[in-house]
Design a protein around this motif. Structure first.
Motif, PDB file in Angstrom:
ATOM      1  N   SER A 406      -0.678   9.848 -10.910  1.00 12.83           N
ATOM      2  CA  SER A 406      -0.577   9.902  -9.447  1.00 12.83           C
ATOM      3  C   SER A 406       0.547  10.813  -8.999  1.00 12.83           C
ATOM      4  O   SER A 406       0.406  11.559  -8.022  1.00 12.83           O
ATOM      5  N   LEU A 420      -6.464   7.799  -3.077  1.00 14.85           N
ATOM      6  CA  LEU A 420      -6.091   7.523  -4.466  1.00 14.85           C
ATOM      7  C   LEU A 420      -5.269   6.241  -4.551  1.00 14.85           C
ATOM      8  O   LEU A 420      -5.531   5.365  -5.386  1.00 14.85           O
ATOM      9  N   PHE A 421      -4.275   6.118  -3.675  1.00 15.81           N
ATOM     10  CA  PHE A 421      -3.421   4.934  -3.687  1.00 15.81           C
ATOM     11  C   PHE A 421      -4.227   3.671  -3.380  1.00 15.81           C
ATOM     12  O   PHE A 421      -4.058   2.636  -4.036  1.00 15.81           O
TER      13      PHE A 421
END
Length: 507
Positions: A406, A420-421
């Motif tokens: 990440s 994404l998070f």
């Protein structure tokens, strides 16, 4: 050791081929994997252990195909091991001699303790563990290794296997209740032979049965990361699921989210697995995508290192850096970048206050920060993310893999990639922590790229981060100015970028 090494593993249920390519002294990666369900031991347990023609034929054709693949990959060395089906068979040595004559392939029959040892070597080197008990349930045996402080303490092989149980109990037309009662008694009798010191709260699940169960559990809980290796689960939390599988009919196995190609032996394997877990006092299972084959390979690779990678070496990191050579390859410059990140993390502790608990992951990300540029400089941070997600296989927890990847992905003006998070939130640190780490990572990369090995120092007081450099940081200033911050504070860059005193442009 040879640059390309092929390993063939002949088990009671399946035969597998893997080919590893070395990239450096400790770097390697998998370049080929093939599998065939040879079931070489089919029918043997009711025929005094003798291999039967149907299994022999399948094994011969599989090995012949494997050798064609090995030749195609121009492999430099081939190692072939066989486990319980051949060592238990009175005609096992005869089969080995016949294969050597017909195919020119030497098969080494290994005993259960050797099999367990190989599994232990793979687990202790390629999983984020230092101790525990590995359990590898095969067609004819269940091989176990006790590990402590990163070393193998003891091994043991139980005469318990899926094919063995299938032919002795599950194929007899008995009710599910009768099968489980008789099979459980059989398993428990065998477990009495296991040394009493084989007790541990952590079990390492090696082999097809353990992998199938882990995949089923991942599906049940909608696990966000599609990576089996190092997936961890609580036995207590999933006890009902594990207990129900052996009691199921073959037709009803689909309700458990299991692959169809495992239906024929998963009930037997799960029953063995459950009884072993209870017997050794397991609370947590960590899944392993490596086993005997990787153990055979590492036995050769690490023979001069006491069968352990040096403490400062991670084979995945080494392999990535070998294959995706960063533009900055000089070790001194790499160390400078790592020092920048570590120093900045320390200085900003007044704002972060996390005792630098994620420093290891931050420094791994910094070390890998240039790998995406090997493919193209455009969207290089996205390439780096995908490389890391796929290639950080060994020695990392899922949480570590996701944090490192990440950070590589979040490089840019914004510190957080929200989709994404949100997708991986359950496996990542809190949002505010991610913002700080992303800021430190991004600022480190920006400064290092623009500094030409300058001597850079940091100070953080009164909501102001001061960056002092003995060389110009002109190219970094604009990007730093546009960089999002985890909390409001000022950034002042003091460098040598001004025009020399009393000098003009001459126009």
């Amino acid at each position: 050791m040879a640059k390309r090494t092929a390993i063939i593993d002949i088990g009671s249920n399946s035969a597998r081929l893997v080919i590893f390519e070395k990239t450096s002294r400790y770097g390697f990666h998998l370049i080929c994997e093939q599998k065939s369900k040879v079931r070489i031991g089919e029918g043997a347990y009711e025929k005094q252990g003798y291999l039967q023609p149907i299994g022999i034929k399948r094994a011969y054709l599989t090995l012949k195909s494997f050798l064609h693949t090995i030749d195609k990959y121009q492999t430099h060395k081939t190692l072939c091991v066989a486990t319980s089906a051949l060592r238990d068979a009175p005609n096992g040595k005869e089969f080995v001699q016949w294969i050597q004559k017909e195919l020119g392939l030497y098969i080494k029959i290994i005993d259960g303790n050797k099999e367990a040892r190989y599994g232990g070597i793979a687990a202790v080197n390629l999983l984020p563990i230092h101790e525990g008990i590995s359990i590898d349930i095969g067609g004819g045996s269940s091989d176990m290794t006790l590990m402590k402080d990163g070393h193998i303490i003891d091994t043991y092989s139980l005469n318990l296997g899926t094919v063995r149980l299938k032919e002795l109990f599950f194929d007899k037309g008995l009710s599910a209740k009768e099968i489980n009662e008789k099979a459980k008694a059989y398993i428990q009798d065998e477990l009495k032979h296991l040394p009493v010191h084989f007790k541990h709260h952590l079990a390492i699940g090696i082999g097809g049965t353990a992998r199938t169960l882990s995949k089923g559990i991942m599906k049940q809980v909608a696990y966000p990361l599609d990576k089996l290796h190092a997936f961890t689960y609580s036995v207590k939390k999933h006890k009902a699921y594990l207990d129900a599988i052996p009691l199921s009919s073959a037709k009803n196995l689909k309700q458990f989210g299991l692959k169809k190609n495992r239906y024929d032996t998963i009930r037997e394997g799960t029953l063995i697995f459950n009884e072993i877990l209870a017997h050794i006092g397991t609370k947590t299972v960590i899944s392993s995508a490596v086993g005997v084959r990787e153990g055979v390979f590492l036995d050769q690779l690490l023979k001069d290192d006491n069968l352990k990678f040096p403490s400062n070496i991670n084979p995945s990191i080494v392999s990535i850096l070998d294959r995706f050579k960063p533009l900055v390859t000089i070790e001194k410059k790499r160390k400078t970048k790592l020092k920048l990140a570590s120093t900045l993390y320390s200085v900003l502790q007044k704002g972060i206050n996390d005792n630098k608990q994620y420093e290891k992951e931050l420094l791994w990300a910094v070390k890998l920060s240039s790998i995406g540029q090997t493919l193209t400089i455009y969207r290089s941070h996205q390439h780096a993310f995908y490389i890391a997600m796929q290639e950080l296989n060994y020695g990392f927890t899922h949480e570590e893999i996701l944090l490192i990847s990440s950070l590589l992905r979040m490089f840019g003006k914004e510190l957080l990639n929200k989709p994404l998070f949100e997708h991986y939130e359950t496996l990542l640190p809190p949002k505010q922590t991610i913002l700080w780490l992303s800021f430190i990572y991004t600022l480190t990369v920006l400064l290092h790229e623009a500094s030409n090995s300058a001597n850079i120092t940091f100070a953080y007081e009164n909501q102001t981060l001061r960056i002092h450099s003995n060389k110009p940081l002109y190219l970094a200033k604009e990007k730093v100015k546009a960089l999002e911050k985890p909390i409001p504070f000022a950034i002042i860059i003091e460098d040598e970028s001004a025009l020399p005193e009393n000098k003009t442009l001459g126009i």
